[in-house]
Enzyme design. Structure first.
Site, PDB file in Angstrom:
ATOM      1  N   GLY A 108      23.746  -9.907  47.797  1.00 12.79           N
ATOM      2  CA  GLY A 108      24.122  -9.838  49.224  1.00 12.79           C
ATOM      3  C   GLY A 108      22.742 -10.056  49.894  1.00 12.79           C
ATOM      4  O   GLY A 108      23.249 -10.423  51.143  1.00 12.79           O
ATOM      5  N   ASP A 141      22.714  -6.580  56.273  1.00 11.50           N
ATOM      6  CA  ASP A 141      22.358  -7.917  57.142  1.00 11.50           C
ATOM      7  C   ASP A 141      21.598  -9.033  56.440  1.00 11.50           C
ATOM      8  O   ASP A 141      21.489  -9.971  57.125  1.00 11.50           O
ATOM      9  CB  ASP A 141      21.442  -7.288  58.165  1.00 11.50           C
ATOM     10  CG  ASP A 141      20.132  -6.582  57.965  1.00 11.50           C
ATOM     11  OD1 ASP A 141      19.948  -6.571  56.320  1.00 11.50           O
ATOM     12  OD2 ASP A 141      19.290  -6.246  58.393  1.00 11.50           O
ATOM     13  N   GLY A 142      21.662  -8.743  54.968  1.00 12.62           N
ATOM     14  CA  GLY A 142      21.102  -9.869  54.296  1.00 12.62           C
ATOM     15  C   GLY A 142      19.578 -10.029  54.493  1.00 12.62           C
ATOM     16  O   GLY A 142      18.863 -11.118  53.774  1.00 12.62           O
ATOM     17  N   ARG A 206      22.561 -10.604  35.365  1.00 11.46           N
ATOM     18  CA  ARG A 206      22.602  -9.412  34.936  1.00 11.46           C
ATOM     19  C   ARG A 206      23.459  -8.581  34.058  1.00 11.46           C
ATOM     20  O   ARG A 206      24.621  -9.228  33.778  1.00 11.46           O
ATOM     21  CB  ARG A 206      22.465  -8.374  36.454  1.00 11.46           C
ATOM     22  CG  ARG A 206      21.533  -8.852  37.315  1.00 11.46           C
ATOM     23  CD  ARG A 206      22.054  -9.012  38.710  1.00 11.46           C
ATOM     24  NE  ARG A 206      21.091  -9.823  39.571  1.00 11.46           N
ATOM     25  CZ  ARG A 206      20.218  -9.113  40.554  1.00 11.46           C
ATOM     26  NH1 ARG A 206      20.232  -7.693  40.323  1.00 11.46           N
ATOM     27  NH2 ARG A 206      19.238  -9.915  41.055  1.00 11.46           N
ATOM     28  N   ASP A 276      23.797  -3.244  37.705  1.00  9.29           N
ATOM     29  CA  ASP A 276      23.462  -4.599  38.437  1.00  9.29           C
ATOM     30  C   ASP A 276      21.899  -4.842  38.598  1.00  9.29           C
ATOM     31  O   ASP A 276      21.637  -6.038  39.017  1.00  9.29           O
ATOM     32  CB  ASP A 276      23.913  -4.469  39.833  1.00  9.29           C
ATOM     33  CG  ASP A 276      23.481  -3.278  40.621  1.00  9.29           C
ATOM     34  OD1 ASP A 276      23.819  -2.182  40.269  1.00  9.29           O
ATOM     35  OD2 ASP A 276      23.076  -3.381  41.637  1.00  9.29           O
ATOM     36  N   ASN A 277      20.933  -3.899  37.884  1.00 10.95           N
ATOM     37  CA  ASN A 277      19.688  -3.996  38.205  1.00 10.95           C
ATOM     38  C   ASN A 277      18.913  -4.300  36.702  1.00 10.95           C
ATOM     39  O   ASN A 277      17.987  -4.145  36.734  1.00 10.95           O
ATOM     40  CB  ASN A 277      18.952  -2.690  38.812  1.00 10.95           C
ATOM     41  CG  ASN A 277      19.202  -2.880  40.421  1.00 10.95           C
ATOM     42  OD1 ASN A 277      19.740  -4.017  40.951  1.00 10.95           O
ATOM     43  ND2 ASN A 277      19.309  -1.696  41.227  1.00 10.95           N
ATOM     44  N   ASP A 286      14.336  -6.475  40.290  1.00  8.12           N
ATOM     45  CA  ASP A 286      14.707  -5.509  41.610  1.00  8.12           C
ATOM     46  C   ASP A 286      14.114  -4.372  41.613  1.00  8.12           C
ATOM     47  O   ASP A 286      14.326  -3.156  41.604  1.00  8.12           O
ATOM     48  CB  ASP A 286      16.480  -4.897  41.356  1.00  8.12           C
ATOM     49  CG  ASP A 286      17.105  -6.301  41.791  1.00  8.12           C
ATOM     50  OD1 ASP A 286      16.773  -7.363  42.267  1.00  8.12           O
ATOM     51  OD2 ASP A 286      18.676  -5.920  42.174  1.00  8.12           O
TER      52      ASP A 286
HETATM   53  P1  AMP Z   1      19.987  -2.917  45.098  1.00  4.57           P
HETATM   54  O1  AMP Z   1      20.029  -1.470  45.367  1.00  4.57           O
HETATM   55  O2  AMP Z   1      18.823  -3.444  46.028  1.00  4.57           O
HETATM   56  O3  AMP Z   1      20.097  -3.417  43.902  1.00  4.57           O
HETATM   57  O4  AMP Z   1      21.233  -3.736  45.848  1.00  4.57           O
HETATM   58  C1  AMP Z   1      22.679  -3.172  45.659  1.00  4.57           C
HETATM   59  C2  AMP Z   1      23.684  -4.039  46.334  1.00  4.57           C
HETATM   60  O5  AMP Z   1      23.339  -3.995  47.778  1.00  4.57           O
HETATM   61  C3  AMP Z   1      23.244  -5.760  45.967  1.00  4.57           C
HETATM   62  O6  AMP Z   1      24.381  -6.358  45.751  1.00  4.57           O
HETATM   63  C4  AMP Z   1      22.629  -6.260  47.028  1.00  4.57           C
HETATM   64  O7  AMP Z   1      22.618  -7.516  46.943  1.00  4.57           O
HETATM   65  C5  AMP Z   1      23.117  -5.588  48.160  1.00  4.57           C
HETATM   66  N1  AMP Z   1      22.276  -5.099  49.346  1.00  4.57           N
HETATM   67  C6  AMP Z   1      21.002  -4.575  49.535  1.00  4.57           C
HETATM   68  N2  AMP Z   1      20.381  -4.493  50.788  1.00  4.57           N
HETATM   69  C7  AMP Z   1      21.339  -5.448  51.201  1.00  4.57           C
HETATM   70  C8  AMP Z   1      20.828  -6.069  52.674  1.00  4.57           C
HETATM   71  N3  AMP Z   1      20.063  -5.706  53.453  1.00  4.57           N
HETATM   72  N4  AMP Z   1      21.893  -6.876  52.935  1.00  4.57           N
HETATM   73  C9  AMP Z   1      22.844  -7.258  52.177  1.00  4.57           C
HETATM   74  N5  AMP Z   1      23.048  -6.695  50.863  1.00  4.57           N
HETATM   75  C10 AMP Z   1      22.219  -6.033  50.436  1.00  4.57           C
HETATM   76 MG    MG Z   2      19.813  -5.042  42.813  1.00  6.73          MG
END
Ligand code: AMP
Ligand code: MG
Length: 527
Positions: A108, A141-142, A206, A276-277, A286
């Site tokens: 994301g 917001d990416g 992953r 996913d991590n 991650d």
């Molecule tokens: P995480 O908990 O960091 O492993 O993220 C879980 C999911 O949320 C993954 O698909 C990430 O790409 C997405 N994600 C986390 N933060 C953001 C962000 N600020 N913008 C877009 N996607 C995010």
């Molecule tokens: Mg992640």
């Protein structure tokens, strides 16, 4: 030494796996594909804040000459420019989050740029985290804030120095743009500086990539992705071996076991072990609200979001590893005729973890071997005493080797360093007995040279760790434009087992003020 802008990038992931035909960069459910083409979103004023000399040397890369966008490599590391052959993409994957199937997640905010090849022929994927929205961004917001990016940058390189399998980090770039985050999830969002980390790994695939294909019934794509990972990352598995998927799964299990045994050795708590991590290569990946077990509390987690369930607490990590591998096994079910072969992989996980963990524990303690049955009471007593004495674990374990020195340090003096206050007399008596039993074990059987053993202890018990309170201080300084502390930590953590004169403060127990301060011990997921 080379510059990114002069290199030719490849992308086997794109060449050999199916793409999402849709090019719209909008949040959506993506069909049967391994990735979507995306472009990083430009940032206003990129500035190179930190650089890993160690990784750059491995990649044969030259540090950008200027920290600003005047250097074309900084533009690439900010997502503002493309190197030759770069074709950016976001990977499609799903995952189990906190025990529940979350369906499509995907990159994301991480965008892969391509692979570079070293002169020895090794390929590394470069990925920008925080480079803008993708079809997988959902409502977010990416982007990424500086504090979480610094944490990922520093810890990736620290874990490598610690000898823990991990993805790496090449650079930390400020975007010059604010990012809005509600850090405490208390309804008070504020603008924070944004940043982008360039992560580096042979692959970022992953467990969740396979899970999503399996759930969607995309068995052909699942097989293609498995063949891809085996071909490029598990070359010892023969392409025509009919049992190859089962053998591959077993190998993933073994690698994951070794990785988690290392986490336990250094006291690392990942904090968000969702599937996913979990890297298919057995790498730590991650870095979010991670932390280090500084005092003995097996159910401690740094992740405030997990404070009630403690699913991903320190002592639960080995069993969560098994749970996650069981999810992967179900995802790979269509590739393996005989389910018992997948079961064998899970058994290999348990056996590898036990063997690796007890060997590491024996080396940490300086004893010939640790027998989980006969030594159980002695180990339990250690953990009870460590907790009751409020001992700092890294300091305690590091100093334990002094007990094997030609002139051993007294146990009281060791405890003085590890504990904020010397334990009460009743505890000291128990410690005395524990240290006597330790000495007996050190001498037991064929123990070899005591001095050799002592040195080995110092190679398993790190002196320096990026404790959350230290990293927090590095963040506060960098937010004010001062990278000195970050650079100091990065330098020390290149070899965290070797004492550096003048760096005593970085090896000491966490000061009392840091114990409950936000960001210094526990953290939210906000990033
Ligand atoms: P995480 O908990 O960091 O492993 O993220 C879980 C999911 O949320 C993954 O698909 C990430 O790409 C997405 N994600 C986390 N933060 C953001 C962000 N600020 N913008 C877009 N996607 C995010
Ligand atoms: Mg992640």
């Amino acid at each position: 030494m080379r510059r990114l802008v002069d290199l030719e990038f490849t992308h086997r992931y794109l060449d050999e796996l199916p793409a999402d035909p849709e090019r719209r960069n909008e949040t959506r459910l993506v069909g049967d594909a391994c990735y979507s083409y995306v472009e990083p979103t430009r940032v206003a004023a990129p500035r190179l804040l930190a650089w890993s000399d160690l990784l750059a040397t491995e990649l044969e890369l030259k540090k950008p000459a200027a920290a600003s966008a005047r250097d074309p490599d900084v533009e690439i590391l900010a997502g503002n420019a493309r190197g030759r052959g770069m074709q950016p993409w976001a990977a499609r994957y799903g995952g189990h989050q906190f025990g529940h199937w979350a369906d499509q997640l995907g990159d994301g905010r991480a965008i892969s740029l391509g692979e570079l090849t070293t002169t020895a022929g090794r390929r590394f994927e470069l990925q920008l985290k925080g480079a803008g929205r993708t079809p997988y961004s959902r409502h977010a917001d990416g982007r990424a804030v500086l504090r979480s990016s610094l944490r990922e940058f520093l810890c990736s390189e620290a874990m490598h120095g610690l000898g823990v399998p991990t993805t790496r980090a090449l650079s930390l770039v400020a975007t010059g743009e604010p990012v809005i985050r509600d850090m405490f999830y208390d309804g008070n969002p504020r603008a924070e500086p944004g940043a982008i980390v360039c992560r580096v790994a042979p692959s970022f695939v992953r467990f969740g990539n396979f899970e999503l294909h399996a759930v969607r019934g995309e068995h052909e794509t699942l097989r293609k992705l498995a063949d891809f990972v085996i071909r490029h990352h598990y070359p010892s598995i023969e392409g025509d071996d009919p049992r190859r998927y089962a053998l591959w799964f077993e190998e993933i299990c073994a690698r994951t076991a070794v990785m988690i045994a290392h986490w336990m050795r250094v006291g690392f708590v990942h904090g968000v072990m969702n599937t996913d991590n979990m890297s298919i290569l057995g790498l730590t990946i991650d870095y979010g609200p991670y932390g280090w077990l500084e005092t003995w509390d097996p159910l401690w987690t740094p992740n405030t979001t997990d404070a009630s369930g403690r699913r991903y607490a320190y002592a639960r990590q080995p069993q969560i590893g098994a749970w996650n591998l069981a999810r992967l096994a179900s995802a790979l079910r269509s590739l393996v005729d005989d389910e018992t072969l997948l079961q064998a992989g899970l058994e290999r996980y348990a056996a590898t973890f036990e063997a690796t963990h007890s060997a590491m524990l024996a080396r940490k303690l300086g004893v010939g071997a640790v027998d989980v049955d006969t030594d159980a009471a002695w180990l339990d007593e250690l953990y009870e005493l460590l907790a009751a004495s409020d001992a700092d674990l890294p300091v305690f374990f590091r100093e334990l080797s002094r007990r094997l020195a030609p002139e051993p340090e007294s146990f009281e003096s060791l405890l003085e360093d590890a504990c904020a206050v010397l334990p009460a007399p009743t505890l000291l008596q128990r410690w005395h007995a524990w240290f006597d039993a330790h000495e007996a074990r050190v001498r037991r059987g064929d123990v070899g040279d005591r001095e050799v053993r002592r040195r080995a202890m110092d190679l398993d018990n790190p002196l320096y760790l990026p404790r959350n309170y230290l990293t927090h201080q590095a963040i506060e300084a960098l937010e004010q434009g001062d990278a000195t502390l970050l650079e100091r930590l990065l330098e020390l953590l290149r070899n965290p087992y070797r004492a550096v004169r003048g760096a005593e403060i970085f090896a000491a127990r966490r000061p009392a003020w840091a114990r409950d301060k936000a960001g210094c011990s526990a953290l939210s997921c906000s990033s």
